[in-house]
Motif scaffolding. Structure first.
Motif, PDB file in Angstrom:
ATOM      1  N   ILE A   1      -5.925  12.964  -3.526  1.00 46.71           N
ATOM      2  CA  ILE A   1      -6.262  12.103  -4.659  1.00 46.71           C
ATOM      3  C   ILE A   1      -7.727  12.256  -5.011  1.00 46.71           C
ATOM      4  O   ILE A   1      -8.108  12.371  -6.179  1.00 46.71           O
TER       5      ILE A   1
ATOM      6  N   LEU B   1     -10.436   8.438   9.554  1.00 48.65           N
ATOM      7  CA  LEU B   1     -10.289   9.343   8.416  1.00 48.65           C
ATOM      8  C   LEU B   1      -9.930   8.572   7.157  1.00 48.65           C
ATOM      9  O   LEU B   1     -10.519   8.777   6.090  1.00 48.65           O
ATOM     10  N   VAL B   2      -8.937   7.704   7.313  1.00 51.65           N
ATOM     11  CA  VAL B   2      -8.492   6.947   6.140  1.00 51.65           C
ATOM     12  C   VAL B   2      -9.626   6.105   5.589  1.00 51.65           C
ATOM     13  O   VAL B   2      -9.833   6.032   4.375  1.00 51.65           O
TER      14      VAL B   2
ATOM     15  N   ARG C   1     -12.137   8.247   3.722  1.00 52.16           N
ATOM     16  CA  ARG C   1     -11.679   8.680   2.402  1.00 52.16           C
ATOM     17  C   ARG C   1     -11.540   7.518   1.445  1.00 52.16           C
ATOM     18  O   ARG C   1     -11.727   7.680   0.234  1.00 52.16           O
ATOM     19  N   THR C   2     -11.219   6.358   1.996  1.00 59.38           N
ATOM     20  CA  THR C   2     -11.174   5.195   1.115  1.00 59.38           C
ATOM     21  C   THR C   2     -12.557   4.912   0.555  1.00 59.38           C
ATOM     22  O   THR C   2     -12.704   4.562  -0.623  1.00 59.38           O
TER      23      THR C   2
ATOM     24  N   LEU D   1      -4.877  10.755   0.528  1.00 54.64           N
ATOM     25  CA  LEU D   1      -6.137  10.281  -0.038  1.00 54.64           C
ATOM     26  C   LEU D   1      -7.051  11.446  -0.350  1.00 54.64           C
ATOM     27  O   LEU D   1      -7.747  11.449  -1.368  1.00 54.64           O
ATOM     28  N   ASP D   2      -7.039  12.429   0.526  1.00 55.48           N
ATOM     29  CA  ASP D   2      -7.861  13.603   0.271  1.00 55.48           C
ATOM     30  C   ASP D   2      -7.469  14.279  -1.023  1.00 55.48           C
ATOM     31  O   ASP D   2      -8.324  14.625  -1.841  1.00 55.48           O
TER      32      ASP D   2
ATOM     33  N   ALA E   1      -7.066   8.634  12.967  1.00 56.24           N
ATOM     34  CA  ALA E   1      -6.439   8.512  11.658  1.00 56.24           C
ATOM     35  C   ALA E   1      -7.083   7.394  10.860  1.00 56.24           C
ATOM     36  O   ALA E   1      -7.353   7.531   9.664  1.00 56.24           O
TER      37      ALA E   1
ATOM     38  N   ILE F   1      -6.314   7.840 -13.015  1.00 52.81           N
ATOM     39  CA  ILE F   1      -5.868   9.232 -13.093  1.00 52.81           C
ATOM     40  C   ILE F   1      -5.147   9.469 -14.407  1.00 52.81           C
ATOM     41  O   ILE F   1      -5.368  10.485 -15.076  1.00 52.81           O
TER      42      ILE F   1
ATOM     43  N   LYS G   1      -1.378   8.963   4.981  1.00 49.94           N
ATOM     44  CA  LYS G   1      -2.380   8.416   4.085  1.00 49.94           C
ATOM     45  C   LYS G   1      -3.578   9.321   3.951  1.00 49.94           C
ATOM     46  O   LYS G   1      -4.091   9.546   2.868  1.00 49.94           O
ATOM     47  N   ALA G   2      -4.038   9.852   5.063  1.00 48.12           N
ATOM     48  CA  ALA G   2      -5.329  10.538   5.032  1.00 48.12           C
ATOM     49  C   ALA G   2      -5.278  11.770   4.139  1.00 48.12           C
ATOM     50  O   ALA G   2      -6.135  11.967   3.271  1.00 48.12           O
TER      51      ALA G   2
ATOM     52  N   SER H   1      -8.036  -2.008  -0.599  1.00 45.06           N
ATOM     53  CA  SER H   1      -7.342  -0.720  -0.723  1.00 45.06           C
ATOM     54  C   SER H   1      -6.106  -0.828  -1.592  1.00 45.06           C
ATOM     55  O   SER H   1      -5.728   0.126  -2.270  1.00 45.06           O
ATOM     56  N   CYS H   2      -5.486  -1.992  -1.576  1.00 42.57           N
ATOM     57  CA  CYS H   2      -4.292  -2.169  -2.395  1.00 42.57           C
ATOM     58  C   CYS H   2      -4.617  -2.038  -3.879  1.00 42.57           C
ATOM     59  O   CYS H   2      -4.029  -1.214  -4.592  1.00 42.57           O
TER      60      CYS H   2
ATOM     61  N   LEU I   1      -5.761   1.498  -4.922  1.00 39.38           N
ATOM     62  CA  LEU I   1      -4.755   2.524  -5.186  1.00 39.38           C
ATOM     63  C   LEU I   1      -4.164   2.363  -6.572  1.00 39.38           C
ATOM     64  O   LEU I   1      -3.936   3.345  -7.285  1.00 39.38           O
TER      65      LEU I   1
ATOM     66  N   LEU J   1     -13.177   7.331  -2.218  1.00 34.34           N
ATOM     67  CA  LEU J   1     -12.413   6.965  -3.413  1.00 34.34           C
ATOM     68  C   LEU J   1     -13.053   5.768  -4.108  1.00 34.34           C
ATOM     69  O   LEU J   1     -13.096   5.692  -5.333  1.00 34.34           O
TER      70      LEU J   1
ATOM     71  N   MET K   1       0.970   4.230  -2.674  1.00 34.15           N
ATOM     72  CA  MET K   1       0.755   5.622  -2.275  1.00 34.15           C
ATOM     73  C   MET K   1       1.867   6.504  -2.828  1.00 34.15           C
ATOM     74  O   MET K   1       1.618   7.640  -3.234  1.00 34.15           O
TER      75      MET K   1
ATOM     76  N   ILE L   1       0.831  -1.199   0.000  1.00 32.47           N
ATOM     77  CA  ILE L   1       0.000   0.000   0.000  1.00 32.47           C
ATOM     78  C   ILE L   1       0.865   1.248   0.000  1.00 32.47           C
ATOM     79  O   ILE L   1       0.583   2.218  -0.706  1.00 32.47           O
TER      80      ILE L   1
END
Lengths: 412, 204
Positions: free
Chosen positions: A264, B148-149, B152-153, A261-262, B145, B179, A257-258, B168-169, B172, B156, A241, A237
């Protein structure tokens, strides 16, 4: 941006990205501008001699930065145009000498920021691995080419990235053995592996394929199978990233990460909005059957985002019937067949396409009323969608600015 | 290198032009309203993007999503890619279930370790709370944290087509792919739109 022969994107409109600063709150836009400003003070990269004439996007560029500089090596190899290059490079590497050719794309552009970035990213990939673990990629039995690609543990991970987007299916299947091996990791993970873990792992030739992944336990860390598997996953991961960090401009300083991610999410959202606006604009432009598709094919091939007022020869070209897109395709295929189109050949190409268009001229008169109809709608659409500052003429940087402003209007 | 590699942009440009021409061919007789036309153009752009970046998860998901949403516009899709649409549909079904199985297996494997760790964190948090009862109960920074992650995941996952069935892997990686393709799409459409509109103005 234009695409150079070696897969580098060439940015030629500074105002494009400066105007993108209109949107205040995101870092990636400032990052674009910052990157460009940084690049302005540097020498343009030397394209590899072999690759330069092969692409159609040749133009004289005063200041350019290759995709390398925005995106270091691991992502550069994700680019479509460089897939074959990187594949060939890596294949050669596995056949001849493991390290020399693998790093050759980096060594060629030695004096560049791209070289530094890519080599640093390469080394940064290498060093933590050398400290942490030695990993061997499981080689699929049915995929010989990929077996060649797995030079060693660390490059094995990079070659997975470096296959490019075309081989995604193969990569997708590679995920499977990865998962299986991680499941097996539970059985094998507790025993520390006697593999070499220093920089020699890059120079190892492709070894005999083994059936499981060896992961060395970190010094002072738990050798529990679960934690090892977790660590492997976490490293994956974090690698991705990093990849994304280089994709989204302006995220170099972000650790975490947070926040990443934001950024992104913001970037993807803004790109999608841009696509929507562009489709709206295309919709306004498209029914105008009197414009010269062929000309902007050749323009697109040479100067994708150049200034609109290039040459006057466009006015002499005849009108199209409604099937202008198919005509464009013939022009496009001509361009693809002869990618190394210089200025002299461009004229010849225009002539040949002109001959194609001549018999179709008669149909064009019937459609002359339609542009008048759409003219008013175009104005209204433009004003609605794109903001007040978009009037004649369209220029790329203004359009970019209008995107940001209109995007901002929608957001706030 | 015998054959020069055709770039992603060229391929996308070619496909997009083909798709847009098919729009013209379909709506030959009738005048479409702005909205319909815009939808069709967006459809053409998205589908051609997914077709050019063939092989990635999100492209499959995008095509299947579009083909599900627009049942009445199957004409358009057929013109864009007859065989490819069918192939896409078939492969999407296969890969969808396959991916889900993989994901389920992975999730089960990882859940154990996660539960362990989360329990440890919870125990820590509870211990902290118990030792200082006067303080307001607030989440530990780790938990914050993590939440939050995870938030956002989720976002996404919603953004990227087909993201819900990815861990998540994979997410990404697909995000990186997506993108790049979005960027190409924006560039190509921008050049098309700018040059096209300019031509019309010059000829006027």
């Amino acid at each position: 941006m234009a695409l150079q022969g070696n897969g580098n994107y060439v940015f030629d409109e500074p105002a494009n990205y400066n105007s993108s600063l209109d949107y205040p709150a995101s870092t990636w836009q400032t990052g674009i501008a910052a990157n460009y400003a940084m690049k302005m003070s540097q020498t343009p990269p030397q394209p590899t001699a072999a690759a330069a004439p092969t692409e159609g996007f040749l133009r004289h560029v005063n200041s350019s930065y290759g995709l390398d500089e925005l995106l270091p090596f691991s992502l550069h190899s994700l680019d479509y145009s460089s897939r074959e290059n990187s594949l060939q490079n890596v294949k050669l590497a596995s056949e001849q000498s493991p390290t020399s050719n693998f790093f050759s794309p980096i060594s060629l552009s030695k004096g560049n920021v791209s070289a530094e970035e890519s080599s640093s990213s390469e080394q940064s990939n290498a060093d933590p691995r050398s400290k942490i673990c030695a990993r061997k990629r499981k080689i699929l039995p049915n995929d010989k080419a990929r077996g060649d690609l797995s030079i060693g543990p660390c490059p094995g991970e990079n070659t997975e990235e470096s296959k490019g987007k075309r081989s995604k299916i193969a990569e997708g299947t590679n995920e499977k053995p990865d998962l299986k091996s991680e499941g097996e990791l539970g059985a094998n993970g507790s025993e520390p592996e006697m593999n070499r873990k220093d920089s020699q792992q890059n120079s190892k030739p492709s070894e005999a394929p083994k059936d499981y992944i060896h992961v060395r336990a970190r010094r002072g860390q738990a050798t529990d199978s679960h934690s090892l598997a977790e660590r492997v996953r976490r490293e994956k991961i974090s690698e991705r990233m990093k990849l994304l960090q280089d994709l989204v401009p302006g995220c170099n300083k972000i650790t975490g990460k947070a926040v990443m991610l934001d950024e992104i999410i913001n970037y993807v959202q803004s790109l999608q909005h841009q696509v929507e606006f562009l489709s709206m604009k295309l919709e306004a432009v498209n029914p105008r059957l009197d414009f010269n598709m062929e000309r902007f094919i050749s323009k697109d091939m040479h100067e994708p985002s150049s200034m609109p007022f290039a040459s006057d020869s466009a006015l002499t070209y005849p009108q199209f019937p409604h099937s202008e897109w198919t005509q464009m395709q013939t022009g496009l295929s001509c361009n693809i067949v002869e990618p190394s189109l210089g200025n002299t050949r461009e004229q010849a190409l225009k002539k040949t396409i002109n001959e194609h268009l001549a018999p179709a001229e008669g149909c064009g008169d019937a459609n002359s009323q339609i542009p008048n109809l759409w003219d008013d709608e175009l104005q209204s659409v433009v004003q609605l969608g794109l903001g007040q500052n978009i009037q004649l003429p369209f220029t790329p940087q203004r359009f970019q600015g209008s995107f940001s402003t209109s995007y901002r209007n929608i957001e706030y | 290198m015998n054959i020069p590699p055709s770039s992603f942009r060229q391929k996308y440009m070619a496909r997009l032009l083909g798709a847009l021409s098919s729009i013209d061919r379909i709506s030959n007789k009738k005048e479409l309203s702005l909205l319909k036309r815009r939808k069709r153009i967006k459809l053409a752009a998205d589908i051609s993007l997914a077709l050019t970046s063939n092989g990635s998860l999100w492209s499959h998901a995008l095509i299947s999503k579009i083909s599900k949403l627009n049942k009445d516009k199957s004409l358009l899709q057929r013109i864009i890619g007859k065989r490819t649409v069918r192939n896409m549909k078939n492969t999407q079904f296969c890969s969808g279930t396959h991916m889900q199985k993989l994901m389920a297996g992975r999730r089960r494997a990882m859940k154990r370790s996660f539960m362990k760790r989360r329990n440890m964190n919870m125990i820590k948090a509870m211990a902290d709370i118990k030792t200082c009862p006067m303080e307001v109960r607030r989440p530990s920074p780790y938990q914050l944290a993590r939440s939050l992650v995870s938030q956002r995941t989720k976002l996404l996952k919603r953004l990227i087509p087909g993201g819900e069935s990815m861990d998540s892997c994979c997410l990404l990686r697909e995000a990186a792919d997506y993108i790049i393709s979005l960027r190409t799409q924006v560039e190509v459409m921008q050049s098309l739109a700018n040059n096209g509109s300019l031509q019309s103005r010059q000829s006027l």
